[in-house]
Design a protein around this motif. Structure first.
Motif, short mmCIF file in Angstrom:
data_model
loop_
_atom_site.label_atom_id
_atom_site.label_comp_id
_atom_site.label_asym_id
_atom_site.label_seq_id
_atom_site.Cartn_x
_atom_site.Cartn_y
_atom_site.Cartn_z
N TYR A 54 5.22 -2.24 -5.40
CA TYR A 54 4.79 -3.51 -5.99
C TYR A 54 4.32 -4.47 -4.90
CZ TYR A 54 6.98 -2.22 -10.41
OH TYR A 54 7.31 -1.60 -11.59
N GLU A 55 3.24 -5.16 -5.19
CA GLU A 55 2.79 -6.27 -4.35
C GLU A 55 2.61 -7.48 -5.26
OE1 GLU A 55 -0.50 -5.52 -1.79
OE2 GLU A 55 0.22 -3.55 -1.16
N ASP A 56 3.31 -8.56 -4.94
CA ASP A 56 3.26 -9.78 -5.74
C ASP A 56 3.51 -9.51 -7.22
OD1 ASP A 56 2.72 -11.34 -3.47
OD2 ASP A 56 0.59 -10.81 -3.59
N GLY A 57 4.49 -8.66 -7.48
CA GLY A 57 4.90 -8.39 -8.85
C GLY A 57 4.04 -7.40 -9.60
N MET A 58 2.96 -6.89 -8.97
CA MET A 58 2.07 -5.94 -9.65
C MET A 58 2.30 -4.52 -9.11
SD MET A 58 0.14 -7.46 -11.90
CE MET A 58 -1.23 -6.31 -12.07
N LEU A 59 2.36 -3.54 -10.01
CA LEU A 59 2.49 -2.16 -9.60
C LEU A 59 1.15 -1.68 -9.05
CD1 LEU A 59 4.30 0.40 -9.54
CD2 LEU A 59 3.42 0.95 -11.82
N ARG A 60 1.11 -1.32 -7.77
CA ARG A 60 -0.14 -0.96 -7.11
C ARG A 60 -0.26 0.53 -6.81
NH1 ARG A 60 -3.22 -5.54 -7.73
NH2 ARG A 60 -2.08 -7.39 -7.02
N SER A 61 0.87 1.16 -6.43
CA SER A 61 0.85 2.56 -5.99
C SER A 61 2.08 3.28 -6.53
CB SER A 61 0.85 2.65 -4.45
OG SER A 61 -0.24 1.95 -3.89
N LEU A 62 1.98 4.61 -6.58
CA LEU A 62 3.07 5.45 -7.07
C LEU A 62 3.36 6.57 -6.07
CD1 LEU A 62 1.77 6.03 -10.73
CD2 LEU A 62 3.49 4.36 -10.04
N CYS A 63 4.56 7.15 -6.20
CA CYS A 63 4.87 8.37 -5.47
C CYS A 63 5.79 9.21 -6.35
CB CYS A 63 5.53 8.05 -4.13
SG CYS A 63 5.79 9.52 -3.08
N TYR A 64 5.35 10.41 -6.69
CA TYR A 64 6.18 11.33 -7.48
C TYR A 64 7.09 12.08 -6.52
CZ TYR A 64 7.55 15.39 -10.24
OH TYR A 64 8.27 16.37 -10.86
N ALA A 65 8.40 12.03 -6.80
CA ALA A 65 9.38 12.69 -5.93
C ALA A 65 10.16 13.70 -6.74
CB ALA A 65 10.32 11.65 -5.32
N GLY A 66 9.63 14.93 -6.76
CA GLY A 66 10.28 16.02 -7.47
C GLY A 66 10.25 17.26 -6.59
N ALA A 67 9.83 18.39 -7.16
CA ALA A 67 9.68 19.60 -6.35
C ALA A 67 8.63 19.39 -5.27
CB ALA A 67 9.30 20.79 -7.24
N ASN A 68 7.67 18.51 -5.56
CA ASN A 68 6.67 18.07 -4.56
C ASN A 68 6.83 16.57 -4.37
OD1 ASN A 68 5.04 19.78 -6.95
ND2 ASN A 68 5.08 20.76 -4.95
N LEU A 69 6.45 16.09 -3.21
CA LEU A 69 6.35 14.66 -2.96
C LEU A 69 4.87 14.33 -2.98
CD1 LEU A 69 8.26 12.23 -2.26
CD2 LEU A 69 7.61 12.60 0.14
N VAL A 70 4.44 13.47 -3.91
CA VAL A 70 3.01 13.26 -4.15
C VAL A 70 2.68 11.77 -4.12
CG1 VAL A 70 1.06 13.76 -5.68
CG2 VAL A 70 3.05 15.27 -5.69
N PRO A 71 2.01 11.27 -3.06
CA PRO A 71 1.56 9.88 -3.07
C PRO A 71 0.36 9.71 -3.99
CG PRO A 71 0.80 10.97 -1.07
CD PRO A 71 1.64 11.98 -1.82
N ILE A 72 0.35 8.61 -4.75
CA ILE A 72 -0.67 8.40 -5.78
C ILE A 72 -1.28 7.01 -5.62
CG2 ILE A 72 -1.05 8.18 -8.28
CD1 ILE A 72 1.67 10.01 -8.36
N CYS A 73 -2.60 6.97 -5.38
CA CYS A 73 -3.29 5.69 -5.18
C CYS A 73 -2.52 4.84 -4.16
CB CYS A 73 -3.45 4.94 -6.50
SG CYS A 73 -4.42 5.81 -7.75
N ALA A 74 -2.04 5.48 -3.12
CA ALA A 74 -1.11 4.84 -2.19
C ALA A 74 -1.84 4.17 -1.03
CB ALA A 74 -0.11 5.86 -1.65
#
Length: 282
Positions: A54-74
């Motif tokens: 989050y930046e200034d209260g807005m969700l900007r980027s994601l990261c999936y943390a499961g069998a793979n670690l996947v940065p998303i729009c990071a």
């Protein structure tokens, strides 16, 4: 109210905001987006946590943390936040995979505590197409694998995975998770093969991820004794026909840059490079 910058584990109530981020890059994010659309954000159903930046209260980027670690729009700042969280949690994934820039930065930050990696694939072209090739006829013998044909398709899937990843998918839990994943693809009609008269798979591929916007073809494999006989391009054209007619308007895949034969085949069938992934394998 979340101010400035922070990371946290997303909850089911964050689903719409997470999908909005995933939909920014529907081709690159097809794998994670397809999982989220089916399972939501509950970690038990999703098979891992979804971290939000989050930046200034807005969700900007994601990261999936499961069998793979996947940065998303990071963004670079988001990657640093995800790396801090991953370092504290310790490595629980078998790979880090995602767009080159974010994945390379994530690995630079994690390597001191998570390294060494078993293998790094630094540049895997991401390819996409929205149409069938005009000059390659689809293989008429390629078809969907039926639910009662698990014993037919499973040896080919294991051979492909072992050849591609360098370890057998049957290691560890005896293959239970992998068999469940193959069964899921067969059950949803997304496993395709050409089977010879002796019941042996000679070419196969799956549509491994699917959203309304894009799908991802994976697991493309030709039996060793049939290689060099021109099966791959017609086989891919046939899979593409199913994908574009039944699943999504865009079909994508990513391929190792050193696999020149596969890259040439995909280009012949009409795929064009639109980006690149990176994979760090443990």
């Amino acid at each position: 109210m979340l101010t400035q910058t922070t990371t946290r584990v997303l909850e089911p109530s964050d689903l719409d905001a997470a999908l909005a981020v995933l939909n920014r890059e529907p081709v690159a994010n097809a794998f994670v987006a397809s999982r989220v659309q089916i399972a939501g954000l509950d970690p038990w159903r999703l098979g891992g946590e979804m971290w939000g930046w989050y930046e200034d209260g807005m969700l900007r980027s994601l990261c999936y943390a499961g069998a793979n670690l996947v940065p998303i729009c990071a963004t670079p700042r988001a990657v640093r936040g995800f790396a801090d969280r991953a370092r504290r949690a310790g490595r629980r994934c078998s790979s880090i995979v995602g767009p080159v820039e974010a994945t390379a930065q994530l690995w630079r930050l994690l390597e001191p505590s998570w390294g060494p990696a078993r293998e790094i694939r630094a540049h895997q072209p991401l390819m996409v197409t929205d149409r069938l090739p005009a000059d390659i006829a689809p293989d008429p013998y390629l078809r969907r694998i039926r639910k009662d044909e698990m014993e037919t398709i499973m040896p080919a899937c294991v051979a492909m995975f072992t050849e591609e990843v360098g370890v057998s998918p049957l290691a560890g839990d005896g293959g239970l998770l992998y068999q469940a994943r193959v069964a899921e693809l067969v059950g949803t009609g997304r496993s395709f093969a050409r089977v010879d008269q002796n019941g042996k798979v000679v070419f196969k591929a799956e549509i491994g991820a699917a959203t309304s916007q894009a799908c991802q073809i994976q697991g493309v494999w030709v039996a060793p004794e049939y290689r060099g006989q021109g099966l791959a391009a017609p086989g891919m054209a046939a899979v593409l026909r199913y994908a574009l007619a039944d699943v999504a308007p865009l079909a994508s895949l990513y391929v190792n840059d050193f696999n020149t034969a596969a890259r040439a085949t995909y280009r012949r069938v009409g795929f064009q490079e639109v980006g690149a992934f990176m994979s760090v394998l443990f």
